[in-house]
Scaffold this motif. Structure first.
Motif, short mmCIF file in Angstrom:
data_model
loop_
_atom_site.label_atom_id
_atom_site.label_comp_id
_atom_site.label_asym_id
_atom_site.label_seq_id
_atom_site.Cartn_x
_atom_site.Cartn_y
_atom_site.Cartn_z
N LEU A 76 5.38 -7.61 -4.56
CA LEU A 76 6.27 -7.62 -3.40
C LEU A 76 7.71 -7.86 -3.83
O LEU A 76 8.64 -7.22 -3.31
CB LEU A 76 5.83 -8.70 -2.42
N LEU A 86 4.59 -0.39 -2.47
CA LEU A 86 3.92 -1.62 -2.87
C LEU A 86 2.71 -1.36 -3.76
O LEU A 86 2.46 -2.10 -4.72
CB LEU A 86 3.51 -2.40 -1.62
N THR A 303 7.37 -1.26 1.48
CA THR A 303 6.40 -2.17 2.07
C THR A 303 5.53 -1.52 3.12
O THR A 303 4.54 -2.11 3.55
CB THR A 303 7.14 -3.37 2.72
#
Length: 466
Positions: A76, A86, A303
């Motif tokens: 992350l 990610l 993300t």
């Protein structure tokens, strides 16, 4: 992309490339702090070199276990600092863990050899630690790349001063913290800073080896500094990797391989496909499929699980990429997909396909380091091979062909360290290549890196006369 409110050259401010928010700020190490770190490493090197190889390997294996536990957080942090999806970031952490474990196994097995000398003497070639290793690493894979250099240096008995990229300093600091906690004091230290910090580290007279992965310009500056201090250098620097699409291959499959090579990690991989040569017999179908693949990629924050293409690392990188695309179009290239800077926050750039390119264009001559596939259509395989072999870089190349005679000719003639036949990426673990020309020198991976990280001493033990 918003800029920090007050610019301070001695503070690194890292912005999330997906939205411009501040990830964090870190103070740059001063020249005095660089020298202190090197001196500390030099003192620690004496005892670390005397530590049993099995003990050194056990410490590195312990470090790998700690990184594995923290893998989700490291991934992350990587995504927030440089933007990659990610899952890709997690893959880089997992690769780093595997690399550390590989060197933990190989380190105690690293050996010299005996020589055939006289009957009354013993002659040996013995590998020994170099002393202090300066590891200067890039932002595009900020866990996997450092783990290779750090792991190989540590298991062979050298101490390390680690300078991660100024674009991913938080990831580098956390990686070093996890590793240093299972190592003796001074064996692994981390320095935060920009190019000035890296230059001071590379120029330190107490550094015995500089291992650098990054740009060609920085690599050349490091080589010049090392020439003055006598330090050994290992360099993996820029590339301009070609991909050849031969007649006779499935053009849709070839386009999938080209898209993977050019667009993975938004084109921000050392061995990304930077230029494409396609034989005209399959060119139209290949280009149609490549455009379809480019336009089908989902652009968004790393993300988001649906994201295929994250942002470029920062606005400076996006500006460079777009200037190369605009320059190619101005010189006669045709834009088939992408090529426009999107509105809104973040440093996103679409997957871009250019055709009618010439080798005189900057987008074909230099490393773009963005999601751009510039294509030149050529009449035959021989023309493609000649064009692919030209230029100052020598990192890697990809050849897609159903003709094994062409494949054999290509891997023998292409002046690069790695040739991949019928695959944009991949290969057995432990492979170690030597980049050539402007792309660097020395083995950067595999068991051979242990040889690079050590120095060999020849020992002759004669029989005394009594």
């Amino acid at each position: 992309m918003p800029e920090p409110d007050a610019y301070d050259p001695d503070v690194l401010t890292v912005l999330d490339p997906a939205d411009g928010s501040v990830v964090g700020r870190l103070d740059c190490a001063s020249t005095a702090e660089v020298e202190t770190a090197v001196e500390t490493a030099a003192k620690a090197a004496v005892d670390w070199a005397r530590t049993a190889p099995g003990e050194r390997a056990a410490r590195v294996a312990d470090a790998a276990a700690r990184i594995e536990v923290a893998a989700a957080d490291l991934a992350l942090l990587t995504t927030r600092e440089m933007g990659k999806p990610l899952d890709d970031a997690r893959g880089g952490v997992d690769a780093g863990v595997g690399t550390l474990r590989q060197y933990a196994e190989l380190g105690p097995l690293h050996r010299g050899r005996s020589l055939q000398g006289g009957w009354d003497a013993t002659d040996l070639m013995v590998p020994q630690p170099r002393g202090v290793v300066a590891a200067i690493t890039p932002w595009n894979d900020p866990v996997a790349v450092p783990c290779g250099l750090l792991g190989a240096a540590l298991v062979t008995g050298s101490t390390v001063v680690f300078k991660p990229s100024e674009r991913t300093p938080h990831t580098g600091v956390e990686l070093a913290r996890l590793m240093a906690e299972v190592l003796p004091a001074g064996v692994l230290q981390v320095l935060v800073g920009d190019g000035r910090t890296g230059a001071a580290l590379a120029a330190s007279p107490q550094v015995d080896l500089v291992a650098h992965v990054g740009s060609t310009a920085t690599g050349r500056a490091i080589a010049e500094a090392a020439a003055r201090t006598g330090a050994k250098v290992i360099l993996e620097n820029g590339g301009n990797d070609p991909l050849i699409v031969d007649a006779g291959v499935d053009p849709v499959w070839a386009a999938e391989q080209a898209a993977l090579g050019a667009f993975a990690n938004a084109g921000q991989i050392c061995t990304s496909v930077e230029r494409v040569y396609v034989v005209e017999a399959v060119a139209d179908a290949f280009l149609d499929a490549l455009v379809e693949r480019a336009e089908g990629l989902t652009v968004g924050p790393g993300t988001e699980p649906s994201t295929d293409l994250g942002p470029l690392v920062d606005e400076r990188m996006r500006r460079t990429v777009h200037e190369q695309v605009e320059g190619a179009v101005a010189d006669g290239a045709r834009l088939l997909a992408g090529g426009a800077v999107p509105e809104g926050p973040g440093t996103f750039y679409p997957a871009t396909v250019l055709t009618d390119c010439t080798d005189a264009m900057t987008v074909m001559r230099e490393e773009t380091f963005g999601p751009v596939a510039p294509v030149r259509v050529v009449p035959d395989f021989a023309t493609a091979l000649t064009a692919a072999a030209a230029g100052p870089y020598g990192l890697a190349a990809v050849v897609l062909t159903a003709d094994m005679a062409h494949a054999q000719r290509a891997w023998r003639e292409l002046p690069v360290g790695t040739v991949k036949i019928n695959a944009a990426f991949g290969g057995a673990p432990g492979g170690a290549a030597q980049p050539r020309g402007a792309s660097g020198s020395g083995f950067g991976y595999g068991p051979e890196l242990l040889d690079e990280m050590t120095t060999t001493k020849v020992v002759h033990v004669g029989t005394p006369r009594v």
